[in-house]
Scaffold this active site. Sequence first.
Site, PDB file in Angstrom:
ATOM      1  N   PRO A 126      89.314  19.527 128.898  1.00 46.30           N
ATOM      2  CA  PRO A 126      88.245  18.945 129.719  1.00 46.30           C
ATOM      3  C   PRO A 126      87.240  19.943 130.297  1.00 46.30           C
ATOM      4  O   PRO A 126      87.156  20.127 131.518  1.00 46.30           O
ATOM      5  CB  PRO A 126      89.029  18.223 130.812  1.00 46.30           C
ATOM      6  N   CYS A 127      86.447  20.533 129.438  1.00 50.39           N
ATOM      7  CA  CYS A 127      85.424  21.462 129.910  1.00 50.39           C
ATOM      8  C   CYS A 127      84.376  20.741 130.755  1.00 50.39           C
ATOM      9  O   CYS A 127      83.665  21.374 131.534  1.00 50.39           O
ATOM     10  CB  CYS A 127      84.790  22.220 128.749  1.00 50.39           C
TER      11      CYS A 127
END
EC number: 2.1.1.63
Length: 162
Positions: A126-127
Amino acid sequence: MTKIHKLDYESPIGVIEIIGTHEAISSILFSEENKKVDFLQPGIPSAIAECYNQLDEYFKGDRHEFTFPYQFEGTNFQKTVWNALIKIPYAETKSYKDIAVSIGNEKAIRAVGSANGKNKLSIVIPCHRVIGSNGKLTGYAGGLWRKEWLLQHERSLKRNLA
C-alpha cells in the site's frame, strides 16, 4: 521458461493490469487503457484469478488484507521498504520519514520515496498510504487523485465498521 499471464481488472478508478505466472503475481499497475483488454477466461492461473477476486473484494469493501501469492523484485533496500509498507494498517497513513525510521535508517527519506515509486504491486503493497511529513499527499505513480480516492475509500469503510 515460465509463461507470463495478464488479466485486466476494471476498478472504480481505472483499469488495473495484473501480471503473473502460475506461482505468483509480479505486477498490479494501473493501465493506460480505458477499457479491459485481457479478460478472465478458463485456464487463467489460480494466482491471477485469486488476485482478481481479492481486488474485487477490496473495491467492494469486503477485504482489507491480501493473501494471494505475490513476489517483488528489487534491491534489498527496496524489499525492506516494501515490507515496511505492508505493515501500515488499513485506512491509516505513515510519512516517508516514519518508514525510514521504522527500517532503522531515518536519513533515508528520499530513498524510501524512490523505493515507494518503484513498487509494482499497487494497492497490495500500500504505497498509497505513504504521505509527506506535513500530512499532504505526495507522489503516486497512478496519480494523486487515485491515491486520494483509495485513502477515502478505506477511511469511509473503516468508519462504517466502527
